[in-house]
Motif scaffolding. Sequence first.
Motif, PDB file in Angstrom:
ATOM      1  N   UNK A 386       0.999  -1.277   0.060  1.00 21.95           N
ATOM      2  CA  UNK A 386      -0.188   0.116   0.014  1.00 21.95           C
ATOM      3  C   UNK A 386       0.677   1.279   0.060  1.00 21.95           C
ATOM      4  N   UNK A 387       1.985   1.338   0.476  1.00 18.20           N
ATOM      5  CA  UNK A 387       3.147   2.332   0.457  1.00 18.20           C
ATOM      6  C   UNK A 387       3.499   2.495  -1.171  1.00 18.20           C
ATOM      7  N   UNK A 388       3.660   1.456  -1.873  1.00 19.11           N
ATOM      8  CA  UNK A 388       3.847   1.417  -3.192  1.00 19.11           C
ATOM      9  C   UNK A 388       2.647   2.155  -3.764  1.00 19.11           C
ATOM     10  N   UNK A 389       1.581   1.750  -3.891  1.00 20.35           N
ATOM     11  CA  UNK A 389       0.379   2.263  -4.531  1.00 20.35           C
ATOM     12  C   UNK A 389       0.263   3.789  -3.907  1.00 20.35           C
ATOM     13  N   UNK A 390       0.320   4.260  -2.763  1.00 14.16           N
ATOM     14  CA  UNK A 390       0.030   5.430  -2.317  1.00 14.16           C
ATOM     15  C   UNK A 390       1.165   6.307  -3.042  1.00 14.16           C
ATOM     16  N   UNK A 391       2.465   6.173  -3.011  1.00 16.91           N
ATOM     17  CA  UNK A 391       3.452   7.012  -3.648  1.00 16.91           C
ATOM     18  C   UNK A 391       3.230   6.916  -5.200  1.00 16.91           C
ATOM     19  N   UNK A 392       2.887   5.797  -5.705  1.00 15.94           N
ATOM     20  CA  UNK A 392       2.626   6.052  -7.000  1.00 15.94           C
ATOM     21  C   UNK A 392       1.328   6.959  -7.684  1.00 15.94           C
ATOM     22  N   UNK A 393       0.239   6.709  -6.770  1.00 16.27           N
ATOM     23  CA  UNK A 393      -0.806   7.820  -6.896  1.00 16.27           C
ATOM     24  C   UNK A 393      -0.378   9.272  -6.761  1.00 16.27           C
ATOM     25  N   UNK A 394       0.570   9.541  -5.857  1.00 14.40           N
ATOM     26  CA  UNK A 394       0.786  10.925  -5.778  1.00 14.40           C
ATOM     27  C   UNK A 394       1.636  11.251  -6.737  1.00 14.40           C
ATOM     28  N   UNK A 395       2.649  10.498  -7.305  1.00 12.54           N
ATOM     29  CA  UNK A 395       3.469  10.829  -8.458  1.00 12.54           C
ATOM     30  C   UNK A 395       2.653  11.120  -9.806  1.00 12.54           C
ATOM     31  N   UNK A 396       1.478  10.548  -9.902  1.00 11.50           N
ATOM     32  CA  UNK A 396       0.555  10.707 -10.946  1.00 11.50           C
ATOM     33  C   UNK A 396      -0.201  12.087 -10.969  1.00 11.50           C
ATOM     34  N   UNK A 397      -0.257  12.504  -9.897  1.00 15.23           N
ATOM     35  CA  UNK A 397      -0.946  13.746  -9.928  1.00 15.23           C
ATOM     36  C   UNK A 397      -0.638  14.971 -10.407  1.00 15.23           C
ATOM     37  N   UNK A 398       0.617  15.151 -10.790  1.00 21.43           N
ATOM     38  CA  UNK A 398       0.958  16.277 -11.711  1.00 21.43           C
ATOM     39  C   UNK A 398       0.528  16.394 -13.164  1.00 21.43           C
ATOM     40  N   UNK A 399      -0.177  15.148 -13.409  1.00 22.55           N
ATOM     41  CA  UNK A 399      -0.793  14.823 -14.786  1.00 22.55           C
ATOM     42  C   UNK A 399      -1.960  15.694 -14.995  1.00 22.55           C
ATOM     43  N   UNK A 400      -2.680  16.319 -13.705  1.00 26.71           N
ATOM     44  CA  UNK A 400      -3.763  17.414 -13.787  1.00 26.71           C
ATOM     45  C   UNK A 400      -3.402  18.374 -14.444  1.00 26.71           C
ATOM     46  N   UNK A 401      -2.273  19.060 -14.300  1.00 22.20           N
ATOM     47  CA  UNK A 401      -1.923  20.411 -14.727  1.00 22.20           C
ATOM     48  C   UNK A 401      -0.698  20.472 -15.675  1.00 22.20           C
ATOM     49  N   UNK A 402      -0.132  19.244 -15.864  1.00 21.69           N
ATOM     50  CA  UNK A 402       0.928  19.511 -17.049  1.00 21.69           C
ATOM     51  C   UNK A 402       0.706  18.443 -18.266  1.00 21.69           C
ATOM     52  N   UNK A 403       1.080  19.109 -19.434  1.00 22.59           N
ATOM     53  CA  UNK A 403       0.805  18.289 -20.728  1.00 22.59           C
ATOM     54  C   UNK A 403       1.926  17.387 -21.067  1.00 22.59           C
ATOM     55  N   UNK A 404       2.870  17.348 -20.193  1.00 20.04           N
ATOM     56  CA  UNK A 404       4.168  16.314 -20.616  1.00 20.04           C
ATOM     57  C   UNK A 404       4.285  15.690 -19.342  1.00 20.04           C
ATOM     58  N   UNK A 405       3.467  15.760 -18.367  1.00 19.98           N
ATOM     59  CA  UNK A 405       3.862  14.901 -16.872  1.00 19.98           C
ATOM     60  C   UNK A 405       4.072  13.435 -17.277  1.00 19.98           C
ATOM     61  N   UNK A 406       3.061  12.833 -18.240  1.00 20.42           N
ATOM     62  CA  UNK A 406       3.207  11.267 -18.280  1.00 20.42           C
ATOM     63  C   UNK A 406       4.469  10.957 -18.938  1.00 20.42           C
ATOM     64  N   UNK A 407       5.168  11.875 -19.852  1.00 17.03           N
ATOM     65  CA  UNK A 407       6.382  11.572 -20.390  1.00 17.03           C
ATOM     66  C   UNK A 407       7.448  11.780 -19.422  1.00 17.03           C
ATOM     67  N   UNK A 408       7.253  12.611 -18.544  1.00 15.78           N
ATOM     68  CA  UNK A 408       8.422  13.005 -17.448  1.00 15.78           C
ATOM     69  C   UNK A 408       8.257  11.919 -16.309  1.00 15.78           C
ATOM     70  N   UNK A 409       7.104  11.256 -16.206  1.00 17.81           N
ATOM     71  CA  UNK A 409       7.262  10.068 -15.181  1.00 17.81           C
ATOM     72  C   UNK A 409       8.024   8.894 -15.667  1.00 17.81           C
ATOM     73  N   UNK A 410       7.586   8.858 -17.123  1.00 14.77           N
ATOM     74  CA  UNK A 410       8.274   7.899 -17.750  1.00 14.77           C
ATOM     75  C   UNK A 410       9.746   7.845 -17.773  1.00 14.77           C
ATOM     76  N   UNK A 411      10.317   9.106 -17.783  1.00 14.28           N
ATOM     77  CA  UNK A 411      11.750   9.579 -17.703  1.00 14.28           C
ATOM     78  C   UNK A 411      12.120   9.488 -16.506  1.00 14.28           C
ATOM     79  N   UNK A 412      11.519   9.483 -15.383  1.00 16.79           N
ATOM     80  CA  UNK A 412      11.730   9.352 -13.961  1.00 16.79           C
ATOM     81  C   UNK A 412      11.945   7.859 -13.779  1.00 16.79           C
ATOM     82  N   UNK A 413      11.027   7.023 -14.260  1.00 17.45           N
ATOM     83  CA  UNK A 413      11.140   5.749 -13.929  1.00 17.45           C
ATOM     84  C   UNK A 413      12.383   5.042 -14.618  1.00 17.45           C
TER      85      UNK A 413
END
Length: 538
Positions: A386-413
């Motif tokens: 559940x820690x993994x699920x919680x942190x992953x959800x938080x990291x996905x929140x910038x997608x609400x306001x950024x057009x490139x957030x998903x690509x950035x998340x894949x770069x981070x990964x």
Amino acid sequence: MSDSPSLSGTKASPMAADEAELARMGYKQELKRDLGVLQNFGVSFSIISVITGIPSLFLYGLDTGGPAVMVWGWLVVACFTMLVGLAMAEICSAHPTSGGPYFWAAMLSRKKNAPLASWITGWFNLLGQVAVTTGISYACANFISTACTLGHTGFVPTPKTTIGIYAAVLISQGLTNTFGVHLLHVLNNISVWWHAVGTTALVIAILAKAPNHQSAKFVFRTFIDNTGLPGSEGWGDRANHAYVAVIGILMAQYTITGFDASAHMTEETHNAAMSGSIGIIMAIGVSAVLGWFLILGLLFSIQDLDGTLSSQTGQPVTQIFLDTVGEKGAIVLMVIVIGAMYFCGTFSITSNSRMMYAFARDGGIPGHKFLAKVDPRWKSPIRTVWLACTLSFILGLPSLGSSVAFAAATSIATIGLYISYGIPIALRVIYRDQFVRGPFHLGAFSYPVAIVAVLWIIFISIIFILPQINPVDSQTLNYSIVAVGIIMLYSLGFWVISARKWFTGPVQQIAAEEMGIDVMDPSKVHVFEKDRAVDEER
């Protein structure tokens, strides 16, 4: 920090040999060991999941280099990634434990540097694990949103509804990992076949039903630079095509990521010293072939490039389905893709939770006393699930306001995981005189393969923090540099301020408990490790 010879080759029963090997590294058998080599391979294969990574970043690939970079970049990335995998497989064979790279970093360092190497590797691996779960499960939510628009349903996806679907996906995957440990083994087998048969069937279907096919020139030679915002150009003239091509390989490198899962699952795998290594190599090799097949199938099936790029569905892959097999057929193919993404995310959380559990077991995570628990009934580290699920959800929140957030998340990964892969491989090169190899080894090729692997990891870690869209502003910033910077500052800063005083790296759990020491108490473990070091010097 040299090791005694591996015990995995003893004549004891396979289970006893695995437990003896784990005991040699200082740990008790707490997780249930009932995976075979195919199941171990299946976890990494499901997390790599070409049918997740390629459709997720297909629009990015088309805009950033186009078909030529997608096709040839995939082959280049696959070859270099195989070298990384071979170097990791050799180390995994020598040290088959759930800690994976962060445990390897400690074992391959000089004793005085082992805690710091383990600490930094652990935090980058944790960052990468969380980010890759974000990328996978958020992509699943995106494709579910898109699928809901098919069939004239009237559903209109918004960032908020997609985040809601994302939360539901993570919760269901968390529940599966909480109560379905036995179910995970069944899902593992289903997932392997789903990915292999589903990908093949999908490609055959779109190629067979496509009214027209693109030319070989289009697929193998067409270069596209759509990296500019509407009304602006991309990165410019032909002199900058190399830059676009380099950042365009993100689709391939992100997809062929996460194969350290085979290492994290070794404490649950029979004949771990060989099975984990084979799992890593098989997952990369099979995924490389299947992924290239999928890319070619999708590119040859494009009917209208402009229409595919500007598809109202928001997903070029979905538009290809609609143009080739029609709406009903597209729904079926979307179910195949979404199912693969769901399996992929589920096993990403499995791998993520095992890494966090192992890191917490050694005192590396705040709240480790609470987190380093295996549920006695379900034989699963539920709290880190559940820690993994919680942190992953938080990291996905910038997608609400950024057009490139998903690509950035894949770069981070990609950056986080590959840095955590690169540190132990580099240490294996630097301190090669003290490496005691396991049953899987590369012989004379070991050293050159490791050097090339480290150089490749340095290269991709630099290029994936570079800007992806021109011009750069608050909406288009590649914020992977921010996330990577935070982890770097946190890991080094916290180390200097506090962790260096108590974090000793992987804890010799069995030896400590035999002396009546609580392995969850860092202060007592620190004293124990200091006393043990003094004894060894004597």
